[in-house]
Design a protein around this motif. Structure first.
Motif, PDB file in Angstrom:
ATOM      1  N   MET A  37      60.383   6.959 -25.026  1.00 41.32           N
ATOM      2  CA  MET A  37      61.399   7.058 -23.978  1.00 41.32           C
ATOM      3  C   MET A  37      62.492   6.029 -24.199  1.00 41.32           C
ATOM      4  O   MET A  37      62.203   4.842 -24.398  1.00 41.32           O
ATOM      5  CB  MET A  37      60.788   6.843 -22.599  1.00 41.32           C
ATOM      6  N   ALA A  38      63.736   6.484 -24.175  1.00 38.75           N
ATOM      7  CA  ALA A  38      64.895   5.597 -24.195  1.00 38.75           C
ATOM      8  C   ALA A  38      65.544   5.663 -22.811  1.00 38.75           C
ATOM      9  O   ALA A  38      65.973   6.729 -22.375  1.00 38.75           O
ATOM     10  CB  ALA A  38      65.883   6.029 -25.269  1.00 38.75           C
ATOM     11  N   ALA A  71      47.680  13.994 -20.550  1.00 35.54           N
ATOM     12  CA  ALA A  71      47.098  13.105 -21.558  1.00 35.54           C
ATOM     13  C   ALA A  71      48.106  12.742 -22.641  1.00 35.54           C
ATOM     14  O   ALA A  71      47.828  12.804 -23.836  1.00 35.54           O
ATOM     15  CB  ALA A  71      45.853  13.743 -22.175  1.00 35.54           C
ATOM     16  N   THR A  72      49.294  12.351 -22.198  1.00 36.70           N
ATOM     17  CA  THR A  72      50.380  12.007 -23.113  1.00 36.70           C
ATOM     18  C   THR A  72      50.680  10.520 -22.993  1.00 36.70           C
ATOM     19  O   THR A  72      51.091  10.045 -21.937  1.00 36.70           O
ATOM     20  CB  THR A  72      51.645  12.823 -22.780  1.00 36.70           C
ATOM     21  N   THR A  73      50.486   9.780 -24.066  1.00 43.53           N
ATOM     22  CA  THR A  73      50.632   8.327 -24.037  1.00 43.53           C
ATOM     23  C   THR A  73      52.049   7.907 -24.406  1.00 43.53           C
ATOM     24  O   THR A  73      52.581   8.340 -25.434  1.00 43.53           O
ATOM     25  CB  THR A  73      49.646   7.675 -25.022  1.00 43.53           C
ATOM     26  N   LEU A  74      52.647   7.063 -23.578  1.00 41.71           N
ATOM     27  CA  LEU A  74      53.949   6.473 -23.899  1.00 41.71           C
ATOM     28  C   LEU A  74      53.722   5.368 -24.926  1.00 41.71           C
ATOM     29  O   LEU A  74      53.105   4.349 -24.624  1.00 41.71           O
ATOM     30  CB  LEU A  74      54.613   5.916 -22.636  1.00 41.71           C
ATOM     31  N   VAL A  75      54.212   5.564 -26.150  1.00 40.40           N
ATOM     32  CA  VAL A  75      53.890   4.645 -27.243  1.00 40.40           C
ATOM     33  C   VAL A  75      55.067   3.780 -27.680  1.00 40.40           C
ATOM     34  O   VAL A  75      54.910   2.935 -28.561  1.00 40.40           O
ATOM     35  CB  VAL A  75      53.339   5.423 -28.468  1.00 40.40           C
ATOM     36  N   GLY A  76      56.238   3.957 -27.081  1.00 40.14           N
ATOM     37  CA  GLY A  76      57.368   3.129 -27.472  1.00 40.14           C
ATOM     38  C   GLY A  76      58.668   3.674 -26.929  1.00 40.14           C
ATOM     39  O   GLY A  76      58.684   4.602 -26.123  1.00 40.14           O
ATOM     40  N   GLY A  77      59.770   3.059 -27.371  1.00 39.89           N
ATOM     41  CA  GLY A  77      61.081   3.497 -26.924  1.00 39.89           C
ATOM     42  C   GLY A  77      62.032   2.325 -26.808  1.00 39.89           C
ATOM     43  O   GLY A  77      61.915   1.338 -27.535  1.00 39.89           O
ATOM     44  N   THR A  89      61.280  11.836 -26.170  1.00 39.08           N
ATOM     45  CA  THR A  89      60.817  12.591 -27.332  1.00 39.08           C
ATOM     46  C   THR A  89      59.308  12.723 -27.240  1.00 39.08           C
ATOM     47  O   THR A  89      58.609  11.716 -27.080  1.00 39.08           O
ATOM     48  CB  THR A  89      61.187  11.876 -28.645  1.00 39.08           C
ATOM     49  N   VAL A  90      58.807  13.947 -27.322  1.00 41.55           N
ATOM     50  CA  VAL A  90      57.365  14.178 -27.230  1.00 41.55           C
ATOM     51  C   VAL A  90      56.821  14.628 -28.580  1.00 41.55           C
ATOM     52  O   VAL A  90      57.521  15.262 -29.372  1.00 41.55           O
ATOM     53  CB  VAL A  90      57.030  15.244 -26.158  1.00 41.55           C
ATOM     54  N   MET A  91      55.578  14.292 -28.829  1.00 39.25           N
ATOM     55  CA  MET A  91      54.900  14.679 -30.058  1.00 39.25           C
ATOM     56  C   MET A  91      53.533  15.240 -29.714  1.00 39.25           C
ATOM     57  O   MET A  91      52.883  14.781 -28.764  1.00 39.25           O
ATOM     58  CB  MET A  91      54.745  13.474 -30.983  1.00 39.25           C
ATOM     59  N   GLY A  92      53.120  16.242 -30.463  1.00 38.48           N
ATOM     60  CA  GLY A  92      51.827  16.843 -30.203  1.00 38.48           C
ATOM     61  C   GLY A  92      51.237  17.397 -31.470  1.00 38.48           C
ATOM     62  O   GLY A  92      51.710  17.100 -32.571  1.00 38.48           O
TER      63      GLY A  92
END
Length: 276
Positions: A37-38, A71-77, A89-92
């Motif tokens: 997330m920005a 179950a989506t983890t915020l990992v940076g931004g 931006t999402v990734m799966g």
């Protein structure tokens, strides 16, 4: 004031920022895993630091409630100062060979949509008229859209093509038609309209909202005729309908089965210079 109203609750802004990104994963039959997330924050819109912290707390609550649900983890931004803007931006992940794409539809396939259409545009119209009660079904559909991740998973192996409805049914159908090199014939009387849409906007405006309003975040899919019943059955546990609204044809372009003129219905254009 482009993708969300400036005066919307911070909770709704946080939810919506993630929901609309997750919807793209749903359209590919993917399981969501991580996100970035920005956040650019305009502190001039707040009275003081306390007001800024309160907005951020509500925003984070809306964002994280949905991220935990899927179950989506915020990992940076990144966080910075400037005009209020959010980029997610999402990734799966999806098993090899099972991804849903826009390019698999064939002439003869049926065209279907999950849920109901027009709620996003109907909710925006109500917001512009001064409605602020999020319990209203149309306003809720607009500000708190629900990404159809479970439906995307359920339709893997059955849908021949898929994408989510963000720019409007006809605009997004055009993306699918172009990628698959097929035409489409739509039955306007089969379109599933969102609850209270027609009673709120009237028949003509409700139809326009369903065809070109956008912000519905339902899934638009194509299926072989023999697979429709199975697809509908798979969505029953999700409490979600799957409605056939037309079929793919060999003749490129789109038309209505009742010969109605569709030329006046245009979806959202991101770089048109016009804000809703």
């Amino acid at each position: 004031d482009v993708h969300f109203p400036r005066e919307a609750s911070a909770f709704a802004v946080g939810h919506r920022a993630l929901a609309v990104a997750l919807s793209d994963l749903a359209a590919m039959g993917a399981t969501s895993r991580w996100c970035l997330m920005a956040l650019t924050l305009d502190q001039r819109q707040f009275a003081d630091d306390e007001a800024t912290e309160a907005w951020l707390a509500d925003y984070a609550q809306g964002f994280h409630a949905l991220s935990q649900q899927h179950a989506t983890t915020l990992v940076g931004g990144d966080v910075t100062s400037g005009a209020l803007s959010i980029g997610v931006t999402v990734m799966g992940e999806v098993p090899v060979g099972e991804v849903l794409t826009r390019g698999g539809a064939q002439a003869g396939d049926l065209i279907a949509v999950t849920g109901a259409l027009g709620g996003g545009a109907g909710g925006l119209a109500l917001w512009q008229q001064g409605e602020r009660d999020l319990s209203h079904p149309l306003l809720s559909r607009y500000l708190l859209p629900q990404p159809r991740l479970a439906a995307g998973l359920a339709l893997r192996g059955l849908a021949t093509a898929a994408l989510d409805i963000s720019d409007g049914l006809l605009a997004d159908l055009a993306h699918l038609r172009e990628a698959s090199q097929v035409g489409a014939i739509i039955a306007l009387d089969a379109l599933p309209l969102a609850d209270e849409l027609e009673s709120t906007l009237g028949r003509e405006a409700a139809l326009k909202a369903a065809l070109s309003g956008g912000d519905d975040y339902e899934l638009l899919v194509t299926l072989g005729a023999d697979d429709v019943a199975e697809a509908q059955q798979r969505l029953v546990p999700l409490g979600l309908s799957l409605t056939v609204i037309g079929r793919c044809s060999e003749t490129l372009g789109v038309s209505a089965s009742d010969q109605s003129d569709l030329s006046g219905y245009a979806g959202w254009q991101h770089f048109s210079g016009e804000a809703p």
